[in-house]
Design an enzyme around this catalytic site. Structure first.
Site, PDB file in Angstrom:
ATOM      1  N   ASN A   9       0.871  -1.171   0.000  1.00  0.00           N
ATOM      2  CA  ASN A   9       0.000   0.000   0.000  1.00  0.00           C
ATOM      3  C   ASN A   9       0.914   1.228   0.000  1.00  0.00           C
ATOM      4  OD1 ASN A   9      -1.760   2.086   0.565  1.00  0.00           O
ATOM      5  ND2 ASN A   9      -2.171   1.448   2.677  1.00  0.00           N
ATOM      6  N   LYS A  11       0.221   4.299  -0.298  1.00  0.00           N
ATOM      7  CA  LYS A  11      -0.370   5.523   0.271  1.00  0.00           C
ATOM      8  C   LYS A  11      -0.089   6.711  -0.679  1.00  0.00           C
ATOM      9  CE  LYS A  11       0.088   3.400   4.724  1.00  0.00           C
ATOM     10  NZ  LYS A  11       0.229   3.507   6.159  1.00  0.00           N
ATOM     11  N   HIS A  98      -9.373   1.713   5.353  1.00  0.00           N
ATOM     12  CA  HIS A  98      -8.044   1.859   5.962  1.00  0.00           C
ATOM     13  C   HIS A  98      -8.152   2.852   7.130  1.00  0.00           C
ATOM     14  CE1 HIS A  98      -3.863   2.933   6.563  1.00  0.00           C
ATOM     15  NE2 HIS A  98      -3.573   1.777   5.992  1.00  0.00           N
ATOM     16  N   GLU A 100      -6.360   5.201   8.041  1.00  0.00           N
ATOM     17  CA  GLU A 100      -6.099   6.602   7.674  1.00  0.00           C
ATOM     18  C   GLU A 100      -7.347   7.231   7.051  1.00  0.00           C
ATOM     19  OE1 GLU A 100      -2.472   5.854   5.518  1.00  0.00           O
ATOM     20  OE2 GLU A 100      -1.532   5.326   7.423  1.00  0.00           O
ATOM     21  N   GLU A 168      -5.251  -4.567  10.942  1.00  0.00           N
ATOM     22  CA  GLU A 168      -4.195  -3.560  11.064  1.00  0.00           C
ATOM     23  C   GLU A 168      -4.377  -2.792  12.363  1.00  0.00           C
ATOM     24  OE1 GLU A 168      -2.396  -2.578   6.970  1.00  0.00           O
ATOM     25  OE2 GLU A 168      -3.981  -1.145   7.385  1.00  0.00           O
ATOM     26  N   GLY A 174       2.838   2.479  10.680  1.00  0.00           N
ATOM     27  CA  GLY A 174       3.807   3.556  10.461  1.00  0.00           C
ATOM     28  C   GLY A 174       4.570   3.958  11.712  1.00  0.00           C
ATOM     29  N   SER A 214       3.658  -1.942  10.253  1.00  0.00           N
ATOM     30  CA  SER A 214       5.122  -2.042  10.392  1.00  0.00           C
ATOM     31  C   SER A 214       5.684  -3.412  10.004  1.00  0.00           C
ATOM     32  CB  SER A 214       5.553  -1.657  11.805  1.00  0.00           C
ATOM     33  OG  SER A 214       5.197  -0.309  12.064  1.00  0.00           O
TER      34      SER A 214
HETATM   35  P1  PGA Z   1       3.064   0.478   7.521  1.00  0.00           P
HETATM   36  O1  PGA Z   1       1.577   0.684   6.951  1.00  0.00           O
HETATM   37  O2  PGA Z   1       3.571  -0.835   6.967  1.00  0.00           O
HETATM   38  O3  PGA Z   1       3.853   1.644   7.048  1.00  0.00           O
HETATM   39  O4  PGA Z   1       2.952   0.411   9.031  1.00  0.00           O
HETATM   40  C1  PGA Z   1       0.690  -0.390   6.807  1.00  0.00           C
HETATM   41  C2  PGA Z   1      -0.647   0.088   6.294  1.00  0.00           C
HETATM   42  O5  PGA Z   1      -1.088   1.156   6.699  1.00  0.00           O
HETATM   43  O6  PGA Z   1      -1.291  -0.584   5.449  1.00  0.00           O
END
Ligand code: PGA
Length: 253
Positions: A9, A11, A98, A100, A168, A174, A214
């Site tokens: 992903n 983003k 997601h 976010e 998640e 992140g 992560s």
């Molecule tokens: P990340 O993001 O691997 O940077 O923690 C995962 C995600 O939000 O799908």
């Protein structure tokens, strides 16, 4: 046969030019690899989908996904992208819900449910993200939060076969703080049981449940050794070809 899914992903990262360069590089490095037990998926920003679809029509080793979609067929929805627009260019998967989108853009379970149904209606596979925040985990509410998200986002969804669920934990996204394989596994088992009770046992067995938060080259192997982890949704570590390649090339059980 059920295949694991390794999904990147991106983003809001990579211009169309950078996306093309990445994918051409990845294809070159995957030249001698032939995985029959895992699918590879990239979810770039909208502006990169079309040029990447042209490349991936020829090289079918990598599948294409979108990070979002709107829940209407067409019309006066300035700034939105319809499911048909994605379908026509060969998008197979669409991430919905997601954290976010939920936390920065205020998406509710109700809207996510509408988007998910539209994705299914257009013959694509939704990747439904669920997961608890840090304070919810600390208050012992992880299962309650995940159960509510599943109930609301899958409301009136009859065909679950093409749905992928991504667990998640918000506190792990992140932040560099990943859930331990055991923490992830216990929520994955909970999700599979919930699906098994609501739908059929067989459907639950074949359901793909991803872990996200992560994921890195250093922790991928131990995550993929867990029985109920069928793949990963990778943010930061999917932006670099070599680290994504190492994640794709995980050593499972
Ligand atoms: P990340 O993001 O691997 O940077 O923690 C995962 C995600 O939000 O799908």
């Amino acid at each position: 046969m059920k295949k694991n899914l390794i999904a990147g992903n991106w983003k809001m990262n990579k211009t169309p030019g950078e996306s093309i360069e990445f994918v051409e590089n990845l294809i070159e490095k995957l030249k001698d690899k032939d995985y029959d037990d895992r699918d590879i998926l990239i979810c770039p920003p909208f502006t990169s989908l079309f040029p990447l679809s042209k490349i991936l029509q020829k090289d079918k080793k990598i599948k294409l996904g979108a990070q979002n979609v709107y829940c209407e067929d067409k019309g006066a929805f300035t700034g939105e992208i319809s499911p048909e627009m994605l379908k026509e260019i060969g998008v197979e998967y669409v991430i919905v819900g997601h954290s976010e989108r939920r936390n920065i853009f205020g998406e509710t379970d109700e809207l996510i449910n509408k988007k998910l149904k539209k994705v299914i209606e257009y013959g694509m596979k939704p990747i439904l993200c669920v997961g608890e925040k840090l304070e919810e985990r600390e208050e012992g509410k992880t299962f309650e939060v995940v159960r509510n998200q599943l109930e609301n986002c899958l409301k009136d969804v009859k065909e679950i076969e093409n749905v992928v669920i991504a667990y998640e934990p918000v506190w792990a996204i992140g932040t560099g703080k990943n859930a331990t394989p055991q923490q992830a596994e216990e929520v994955h088992v909970f999700i599979r049981e919930w699906i098994s009770n609501k739908y059929l046992q067989d459907v639950a067995k074949n359901l793909i449940i991803l872990y996200g938060g992560s994921v890195k080259p250093e922790n991928i192997d131990s995550l993929m050794k867990e029985k109920d982890i069928d793949g990963v949704l990778v943010g930061g570590a999917s932006l670099n070809v070599d680290s994504f390649l190492r994640i794709i090339d995980y050593k499972g059980e």
